[in-house]
Design a protein around this motif. Structure first.
Motif, PDB file in Angstrom:
ATOM      1  N   VAL A 113       0.901  -1.123  -0.138  1.00 30.91           N
ATOM      2  CA  VAL A 113       0.058   0.113   0.115  1.00 30.91           C
ATOM      3  C   VAL A 113       0.941   1.302   0.129  1.00 30.91           C
ATOM      4  O   VAL A 113       1.811   1.337   0.790  1.00 30.91           O
ATOM      5  N   SER A 114       0.751   2.128  -0.872  1.00 30.19           N
ATOM      6  CA  SER A 114       1.497   3.344  -0.989  1.00 30.19           C
ATOM      7  C   SER A 114       0.880   4.258  -0.006  1.00 30.19           C
ATOM      8  O   SER A 114       0.095   3.997   0.511  1.00 30.19           O
TER       9      SER A 114
ATOM     10  N   THR B  55      -5.472   8.265   1.133  1.00 28.43           N
ATOM     11  CA  THR B  55      -6.842   8.346   0.494  1.00 28.43           C
ATOM     12  C   THR B  55      -7.953   7.902   1.205  1.00 28.43           C
ATOM     13  O   THR B  55      -9.085   8.322   1.242  1.00 28.43           O
ATOM     14  N   ALA B  56      -7.702   6.464   1.397  1.00 27.57           N
ATOM     15  CA  ALA B  56      -8.508   5.765   2.273  1.00 27.57           C
ATOM     16  C   ALA B  56      -9.071   6.294   3.484  1.00 27.57           C
ATOM     17  O   ALA B  56     -10.168   6.081   3.913  1.00 27.57           O
ATOM     18  N   LEU B  57      -8.105   6.957   4.322  1.00 24.68           N
ATOM     19  CA  LEU B  57      -8.252   7.319   5.572  1.00 24.68           C
ATOM     20  C   LEU B  57      -8.720   9.082   5.489  1.00 24.68           C
ATOM     21  O   LEU B  57      -9.157   9.364   6.581  1.00 24.68           O
TER      22      LEU B  57
ATOM     23  N   TYR C  53      -1.486  12.690   2.128  1.00 25.94           N
ATOM     24  CA  TYR C  53      -0.351  11.766   2.077  1.00 25.94           C
ATOM     25  C   TYR C  53       0.853  11.986   2.903  1.00 25.94           C
ATOM     26  O   TYR C  53       1.383  11.195   3.427  1.00 25.94           O
ATOM     27  N   GLN C  54       1.171  13.370   3.214  1.00 29.81           N
ATOM     28  CA  GLN C  54       2.278  13.810   4.005  1.00 29.81           C
ATOM     29  C   GLN C  54       2.080  13.376   5.359  1.00 29.81           C
ATOM     30  O   GLN C  54       2.805  13.384   6.209  1.00 29.81           O
ATOM     31  N   THR C  55       0.746  13.296   5.687  1.00 27.33           N
ATOM     32  CA  THR C  55       0.380  12.939   7.157  1.00 27.33           C
ATOM     33  C   THR C  55       0.798  11.586   7.491  1.00 27.33           C
ATOM     34  O   THR C  55       1.394  11.391   8.550  1.00 27.33           O
ATOM     35  N   ILE C  56       0.728  10.703   6.287  1.00 34.11           N
ATOM     36  CA  ILE C  56       1.356   9.228   6.903  1.00 34.11           C
ATOM     37  C   ILE C  56       2.728   9.381   6.764  1.00 34.11           C
ATOM     38  O   ILE C  56       3.328   8.729   7.826  1.00 34.11           O
TER      39      ILE C  56
END
Length: 78
Positions: free
Chosen positions: A19-20, A26-28, A32-35
């Motif tokens: 999973v990228s 996106t799913a959450l 993406y920077q938060t991840i």
């Protein structure tokens, strides 16, 4: 280490499942920077976000998050 450090295995589970960061974000419904911030320990998730991440990976919270550093993969558990 501060009194409020939260350790996680998000990057391990992402890699294991292919999973990228962008797909997880996106799913959450987060940027993406938060991840990336979460994975590097620069940001601790809210309880709501932590529960959503655990639900996404279908694992219990304690598999994903800890108040103590996780042992390195391949190291002996003492």
């Amino acid at each position: 280490m501060s009194a409020e450090d939260v350790y996680n295995r998000i990057s391990v589970l992402r890699a294991e499942r292919g999973v990228s960061r962008k797909a997880l974000a996106t799913a959450l419904g987060v940027h993406y920077q938060t991840i990336g911030y979460l994975e590097r320990g620069e940001y601790s998730p809210s309880l709501f976000l932590a529960l959503r991440i655990a639900e996404y990976f279908e694992v219990p919270m304690e598999v994903l998050f800890s108040l103590k550093p996780f042992p390195r993969l391949g190291s002996e558990v003492k």
